[in-house]
Design an enzyme around this catalytic site. Structure first.
Site, PDB file in Angstrom:
ATOM      1  N   ASP A  15       0.747  -1.244   0.169  1.00 22.52           N
ATOM      2  CA  ASP A  15       0.080   0.054   0.012  1.00 22.52           C
ATOM      3  C   ASP A  15       0.930   1.211  -0.023  1.00 22.52           C
ATOM      4  OD1 ASP A  15      -2.386   1.712   0.747  1.00 22.52           O
ATOM      5  OD2 ASP A  15      -1.397   1.719   2.776  1.00 22.52           O
ATOM      6  N   ASP A  17       0.072   5.328   1.116  1.00 19.79           N
ATOM      7  CA  ASP A  17      -0.113   6.267   2.223  1.00 19.79           C
ATOM      8  C   ASP A  17      -0.215   5.301   3.388  1.00 19.79           C
ATOM      9  OD1 ASP A  17      -0.405   8.862   1.231  1.00 19.79           O
ATOM     10  OD2 ASP A  17      -1.608   7.696  -0.043  1.00 19.79           O
ATOM     11  N   ASP A 218      -2.121  -0.334   5.634  1.00 23.43           N
ATOM     12  CA  ASP A 218      -2.433   0.194   6.879  1.00 23.43           C
ATOM     13  C   ASP A 218      -3.715   0.516   7.116  1.00 23.43           C
ATOM     14  OD1 ASP A 218      -2.219   2.432   5.504  1.00 23.43           O
ATOM     15  OD2 ASP A 218      -2.452   3.651   6.805  1.00 23.43           O
TER      16      ASP A 218
HETATM   17  O1  LIG Z   1      -4.541   2.912  -0.188  1.00 22.84           O
HETATM   18  P1  LIG Z   1      -3.532   4.203   0.378  1.00 22.84           P
HETATM   19  O2  LIG Z   1      -2.153   4.323  -0.589  1.00 22.84           O
HETATM   20  O3  LIG Z   1      -3.521   4.046   1.706  1.00 22.84           O
HETATM   21  O4  LIG Z   1      -4.311   5.417   0.031  1.00 22.84           O
HETATM   22  C1  LIG Z   1      -5.600   5.839   0.811  1.00 22.84           C
HETATM   23  C2  LIG Z   1      -5.855   7.359   0.811  1.00 22.84           C
HETATM   24  O5  LIG Z   1      -4.325   7.941   1.068  1.00 22.84           O
HETATM   25  C3  LIG Z   1      -4.323   9.292   1.212  1.00 22.84           C
HETATM   26  O6  LIG Z   1      -4.885   9.842   2.335  1.00 22.84           O
HETATM   27  C4  LIG Z   1      -4.425   9.374   3.511  1.00 22.84           C
HETATM   28  O7  LIG Z   1      -2.932   9.879   3.653  1.00 22.84           O
HETATM   29  C5  LIG Z   1      -2.767  11.504   3.447  1.00 22.84           C
HETATM   30  C6  LIG Z   1      -1.294  11.726   3.407  1.00 22.84           C
HETATM   31  O8  LIG Z   1      -0.493  11.122   4.421  1.00 22.84           O
HETATM   32  C7  LIG Z   1      -3.576  12.116   4.795  1.00 22.84           C
HETATM   33  O9  LIG Z   1      -3.392  13.594   4.674  1.00 22.84           O
HETATM   34  C8  LIG Z   1      -4.947  11.766   4.798  1.00 22.84           C
HETATM   35  O10 LIG Z   1      -5.473  12.002   6.052  1.00 22.84           O
HETATM   36  C9  LIG Z   1      -5.061  10.167   4.831  1.00 22.84           C
HETATM   37  O11 LIG Z   1      -6.496   9.616   4.585  1.00 22.84           O
HETATM   38  C10 LIG Z   1      -4.758   9.771   0.034  1.00 22.84           C
HETATM   39  O12 LIG Z   1      -4.821  11.209  -0.220  1.00 22.84           O
HETATM   40  C11 LIG Z   1      -6.200   9.301  -0.394  1.00 22.84           C
HETATM   41  O13 LIG Z   1      -6.422   9.791  -1.621  1.00 22.84           O
HETATM   42  C12 LIG Z   1      -6.072   7.891  -0.452  1.00 22.84           C
HETATM   43  O14 LIG Z   1      -7.545   7.223  -0.731  1.00 22.84           O
END
Ligand SMILES: O=P(O)(O)OC[C@H]1O[C@H](O[C@H]2O[C@H](CO)[C@@H](O)[C@H](O)[C@H]2O)[C@H](O)[C@@H](O)[C@@H]1O
Length: 278
Positions: A15, A17, A218
């Site tokens: 993954d 983020d 995560d």
């Molecule tokens: O599947 P992932 O790669 O884990 O993506 C899930 C979402 O991640 C991002 O948002 C998350 O991370 C951001 C940066 O650290 C944070 O600001 C936010 O609060 C988190 O939810 C991304 O911006 C989303 O579009 C993804 O869906």
């Protein structure tokens, strides 16, 4: 884990983020460190490696910048093969079919393609309807939308959620899921990170029990992939969390720095086991 991996074909799913990059306030600044990039690169030199994210695929590529990995965006709804040719015994016949006449496109599968116009429409609508709420960020993830409230004052969370729910009510073909301080809007189709994982194992020719998929993630959407591995009784699922969580994963790592150490260990183990066989 390493002893179980002996003689098997390891396939790595990561993954983005919260796994390869730390969670930060501004989603546009969730950069990956150079040392993490190098760790992922090393792993990808030894095993087929796939980055699977809720973000739009091109954005993940801009962060990761590696050409030897598979990219899956929009929570599994946008699957693409590596640009570089790989030498992992992968069945690439499907990749070639997917490359266009200019040779620069290798999209493998986009199960939600028909939803593109509706996603665009809802994205603009959500931007317009939420612009009065300070700190909201609406992110267009191509086949899905993220409404971020990490920077929104807690007193406004309820009204933001109501705005989103009321908007989506008008679109029965879309549904809402939740992640880390984010409301996600996506097509109501039976497709998620778990389905994408199964799809990739299948098309890469890695569906047999001789394959050992490793999935590290995560967030709630990663649970779909953990469930698939649990159901198949195959591979290892690893959740990244510093606190105990209700999860289908069998192992845990505390944070992205532990993920990096694990990836380095994995490639070291592979290098060592390959050289001791020579
Ligand atoms: O599947 P992932 O790669 O884990 O993506 C899930 C979402 O991640 C991002 O948002 C998350 O991370 C951001 C940066 O650290 C944070 O600001 C936010 O609060 C988190 O939810 C991304 O911006 C989303 O579009 C993804 O869906």
């Amino acid at each position: 884990m390493m002893s179980m991996a002996k003689g098997k074909r390891v396939v790595v799913f990561l993954d983005y983020d919260g796994t390869l990059s730390p969670i930060v306030d501004d989603p546009d600044c969730a950069f990956m460190s150079d040392s993490m990039r190098s760790a992922v690169d090393k792993v990808a030199q030894h095993f087929p490696t796939c980055i699977i994210s809720g973000r739009r695929r091109d954005k993940v590529y801009k962060f990761v910048k590696l050409t030897n990995v598979y990219y899956v965006g929009s929570h599994g709804m946008d699957i693409m093969a590596p640009v570089k040719s790989l030498d992992h015994g992968i069945n690439t016949s499907l990749h070639e079919q997917a490359i266009d006449e200019k040779g620069n496109k290798a999209v493998l599968f986009q199960p939600a393609e028909e939803f593109l116009p509706i996603i665009e429409e809802v994205y603009s609508e959500l931007e317009r309807k939420t612009k009065e709420i300070n700190g909201v960020m609406v992110e267009n993830n191509k086949f899905c939308i993220s409404v971020h409230f990490r920077r929104v004052d807690e007193v406004d969370w309820r009204s933001l959620e109501d705005q989103v729910i009321n908007t989506i009510k008008e679109y029965p073909s879309l549904c809402i899921t939740r992640g880390r301080k984010v409301i996600e809007i996506r097509p109501s189709i039976k497709w998620d990170k778990g389905r994408a994982l199964e799809y990739l194992l299948e098309i890469l020719g890695f569906a047999s029990d001789q394959t050992l998929p490793l999935y590290i993630g995560d967030d709630r959407t990663d649970e779909d992939a953990f469930k698939v591995l649990q159901r198949r009784g195959q591979g290892y699922s690893i959740i990244v969390s510093s606190i105990p969580k209700d999860t289908k994963a069998s192992y845990s790592l505390r944070d992205p720095s532990e993920v990096m150490s694990f990836l380095l260990l994995l490639s070291k183990w592979k290098k060592h086991s390959d050289s001791s066989r020579k």
